[in-house]
Design an enzyme around this catalytic site. Structure first.
Site, PDB file in Angstrom:
ATOM      1  N   ARG A 153       0.837  -1.200   0.000  1.00  0.00           N
ATOM      2  CA  ARG A 153       0.000   0.000   0.000  1.00  0.00           C
ATOM      3  C   ARG A 153       0.872   1.250   0.000  1.00  0.00           C
ATOM      4  O   ARG A 153       0.640   2.175  -0.774  1.00  0.00           O
ATOM      5  CB  ARG A 153      -0.922  -0.018   1.218  1.00  0.00           C
ATOM      6  N   ASP A 182      -0.241  -6.477  -3.710  1.00  0.00           N
ATOM      7  CA  ASP A 182      -1.640  -6.179  -3.432  1.00  0.00           C
ATOM      8  C   ASP A 182      -2.206  -5.419  -4.621  1.00  0.00           C
ATOM      9  O   ASP A 182      -1.517  -5.226  -5.634  1.00  0.00           O
ATOM     10  CB  ASP A 182      -1.799  -5.387  -2.127  1.00  0.00           C
ATOM     11  N   HIS A 253      -6.942  -9.461  -4.155  1.00  0.00           N
ATOM     12  CA  HIS A 253      -5.909  -8.439  -3.936  1.00  0.00           C
ATOM     13  C   HIS A 253      -4.851  -8.480  -5.044  1.00  0.00           C
ATOM     14  O   HIS A 253      -3.651  -8.428  -4.773  1.00  0.00           O
ATOM     15  CB  HIS A 253      -5.247  -8.631  -2.560  1.00  0.00           C
ATOM     16  N   GLU A 320     -10.296 -12.011   1.383  1.00  0.00           N
ATOM     17  CA  GLU A 320     -11.077 -10.944   0.746  1.00  0.00           C
ATOM     18  C   GLU A 320     -11.104 -11.072  -0.780  1.00  0.00           C
ATOM     19  O   GLU A 320     -10.696 -10.176  -1.507  1.00  0.00           O
ATOM     20  CB  GLU A 320     -10.527  -9.571   1.166  1.00  0.00           C
ATOM     21  N   TRP A 391      -6.986 -13.912  11.326  1.00  0.00           N
ATOM     22  CA  TRP A 391      -7.035 -12.451  11.387  1.00  0.00           C
ATOM     23  C   TRP A 391      -8.413 -11.890  11.702  1.00  0.00           C
ATOM     24  O   TRP A 391      -8.523 -10.796  12.265  1.00  0.00           O
ATOM     25  CB  TRP A 391      -6.517 -11.849  10.081  1.00  0.00           C
ATOM     26  N   TYR A 416      -4.001  -5.560  15.289  1.00  0.00           N
ATOM     27  CA  TYR A 416      -3.803  -4.807  14.051  1.00  0.00           C
ATOM     28  C   TYR A 416      -3.345  -3.411  14.466  1.00  0.00           C
ATOM     29  O   TYR A 416      -4.131  -2.620  14.986  1.00  0.00           O
ATOM     30  CB  TYR A 416      -5.103  -4.734  13.246  1.00  0.00           C
ATOM     31  N   PHE A 417      -2.095  -3.112  14.208  1.00  0.00           N
ATOM     32  CA  PHE A 417      -1.532  -1.867  14.724  1.00  0.00           C
ATOM     33  C   PHE A 417      -1.848  -0.661  13.848  1.00  0.00           C
ATOM     34  O   PHE A 417      -1.446   0.456  14.179  1.00  0.00           O
ATOM     35  CB  PHE A 417      -0.029  -2.011  14.931  1.00  0.00           C
ATOM     36  N   ASP A 418      -2.584  -0.855  12.741  1.00  0.00           N
ATOM     37  CA  ASP A 418      -3.141   0.312  12.062  1.00  0.00           C
ATOM     38  C   ASP A 418      -4.327   0.860  12.855  1.00  0.00           C
ATOM     39  O   ASP A 418      -4.728   2.007  12.653  1.00  0.00           O
ATOM     40  CB  ASP A 418      -3.556  -0.014  10.623  1.00  0.00           C
ATOM     41  N   GLU A 468      -2.295   1.440   4.577  1.00  0.00           N
ATOM     42  CA  GLU A 468      -3.110   2.350   3.770  1.00  0.00           C
ATOM     43  C   GLU A 468      -2.970   3.797   4.231  1.00  0.00           C
ATOM     44  O   GLU A 468      -2.909   4.712   3.396  1.00  0.00           O
ATOM     45  CB  GLU A 468      -4.584   1.932   3.832  1.00  0.00           C
TER      46      GLU A 468
END
Length: 551
Positions: A153, A182, A253, A320, A391, A416-418, A468
């Site tokens: 990303r 991706d 992806h 996904e 996940w 998830y550290f975002d 992202e």
């Protein structure tokens, strides 16, 4: 200069110190290094790190000699375990393997104080560093202690990746999950298919903030690692006893690959030749076509990937993957009939199983996100030896372990550290649930539903950094730290059950650790909140309120 470095992170199993008794002095002109058989690589790295940081030359010395750091293998210790002894004018580090010795040297660096994490000496050249008498005995709880970094990303140049490997090593983390492809970019050179990076490695512009944001960065964004860059990264990691697990996304992806080679997409449904590298975020409808050409293409890609990454696992994504194009594609529907499959979910499982068997034939193991459990045969959804990155919560990992598959726990609600670190408007581009330092410290990788042999299937855990809304290394630093230090303790240390963990004591040890992060140049989130330049006012996020569900 005297150090009583009580703030060891991760916390060791056993740490006995005698602050009033001198154990050893590390002196730039006198201290030698005695490397026993099998520890030569550890000695070379120690000379590099401590040599740069403290100005030590560390000439060859005799085991057991005064003013000596001794390194040796002790087969009676656990493979990654170590015993560090400071006494009688010398330091000795014994490890069950070279990896154990290496983790012991990381503890020695912490005992020497934050200056041991710099790249040039700032003090101590005349007096050296005095260490109190001490014995530290330690070994990790889990074999898989990982961090996933998404460079698709937002591309991270090679020097940033190498810096992150140093950070993993300093925290005794040993798996680097390298998310290389991706929809928004293909980051690894594949010589047979140069357009993957020439075309797929660049996007025209980039969405700023969450995908609902009206704002754009109109500059082209991209980059990739040459094969020699990858070899350097893998060798750098190996020297630090870190395994690099590459991820090549299949079958979703994949728009960057389709933009480079349109025949990979569902050409009977859309004009794939009109697709570019995706410029925004979210789940992309453009997925790989289930053709023999696609299989052969990715087999050729993976042949080069296997040559670059010698570790046991290859991650193939599998998450996904919308099925709309397959439902509309006559070719895909014919493939479903020809294979005797029930539906599009089974078609995705066919993709996964194909590459699982292909990798197994070459002595490698497939690992994928927990969607790879879906659509397969009820009695054997995955090829033997395949592993699952859980996940979407714990559920996928629980199902995989009960089916006899190894599991890496990385539930988005927990690690998830975002996801944002605090409530409030100052957090930059707030995504997901609030996950504080304490929340991460109380993360438990093994859910209570798994016991006995099923619990043993949990190889460990990893924290994931999806980029992202992280445009450069400073933003990645902010999201990763200090939470990665708490995560490192969770996966290394033998902590009590989550509610009983002493977070206040951990916070106290973090006071010493912040100084190490400062010396390493990490742009972490300060305990009091973001600094002015760390904020991103006006960039839309997607915060979720309340406590995250345990699913």
């Amino acid at each position: 200069m005297t150090h009583d470095a009580a703030g060891l992170i991760p916390a060791p199993r056993h740490d006995q110190s005698r602050p009033g008794r001198a154990g050893a002095r590390i002196h730039p002109r006198r201290t030698a290094l005695a490397a026993g058989p099998g520890t030569e690589g550890v000695a070379r790295l120690l000379r590099t790190t401590l040599g740069q940081a403290l100005g030590l030359s560390l000439p060859d010395g005799e085991p057991g000699g005064d003013d000596t750091i001794g390194l040796r293998i002790d087969a009676e210790l656990e493979p990654e375990g170590y015993r560090l002894t400071v006494a009688d004018g010398r330091v000795e580090i014994a490890g069950g393997t070279a990896a154990g010795v290496h983790w012991g040297t990381q503890t020695l660096r912490q005992l020497l104080g934050p200056d041991a994490f710099r790249r040039a000496p700032v003090r101590g050249a005349e007096t050296g560093w005095e260490l109190a008498e001490r014995t530290v005995e330690d070994a990790p709880r889990f074999a898989w202690r990982g961090l996933m970094l998404d460079v698709a990303r937002h591309f991270m140049p090679k020097d940033g990746v190498l810096a992150y490997l140093d950070l993993l090593a300093a925290h005794k983390l040993n798996v680097f999950h390298f998310h290389l492809t991706d929809d928004q970019g293909w980051r690894v050179e594949i010589r047979r298919y140069p357009k993957l990076t020439e075309v797929g490695g660049w996007r025209e512009r980039t969405k700023l903030g969450h995908r609902a944001s009206p704002l754009w960065d109109e500059r082209p964004h991209g980059g990739h690692y040459t094969q020699d860059d990858i070899r350097e990264i893998v060798a750098y990691a190996a020297e630090r006893h870190i395994t690099v697990v590459p991820e090549i996304d299949i079958p979703g992806h994949s728009q960057a690959a389709i933009a480079a080679y349109p025949e990979l997409g569902n050409t009977d449904v859309i004009d794939t030749a009109s697709l570019g590298v995706w410029t925004t975020w979210g789940i992309n409808p453009n997925v790989l076509a289930p053709t023999d050409n696609t299989l052969h293409f990715y087999e050729n890609v993976l042949e080069e990937v296997l040559e670059l990454f010698p570790g046991g696992f290859v991650h193939i994504g599998g998450d996904e993957c919308p099925k709309d194009q397959w439902k509309a594609s006559p070719a895909a529907q014919e493939r479903i009939r020809a294979l005797g499959l029930a539906d599009e979910d089974e078609l995705q499982s066919w993709f996964i199983r194909h590459f699982g068997h292909w990798l197994a034939e070459r002595g490698r193991r497939l690992i994928g996100w927990d969607e790879i459990l879906e659509g397969g045969a009820a009695d054997a959804p995955l090829p033997e030896g395949a592993a699952v990155s859980s996940w979407r919560g714990y559920a996928g990992g629980i199902a995989a372990a009960r089916a006899g598959h190894d599991v890496v726990m990385c539930p988005e609600q927990q690690v998830y550290f975002d996801h944002r670190q605090a409530p409030g408007e100052d957090e930059p581009v707030p995504i997901g649930y609030v996950r504080t330092l304490e929340d991460v410290y109380r993360f438990e990788p093994v859910p209570p539903q798994l016991t006995g042999a099923d619990a043993d299937r949990v190889l460990g855990a990893q924290a994931n950094l999806w980029t992202e809304v992280m445009e450069d290394r400073r933003r990645v630093d902010y999201q990763a730290f200090p939470r990665l230090a708490a995560f490192a303790e969770v996966v290394w240390s033998a902590l009590p059950p989550s509610p009983e963990r002493d977070f206040e004591a951990f916070q106290g040890r973090m006071e010493a650790h912040y100084a190490r992060l400062d010396a390493l140049g990490v742009s972490y989130r300060p305990p009091a909140g973001p600094l002015p330049w760390q904020r991103r006012p006006g960039l839309l996020g997607r915060p979720r309120e309340g406590a995250p569900p345990i699913v």
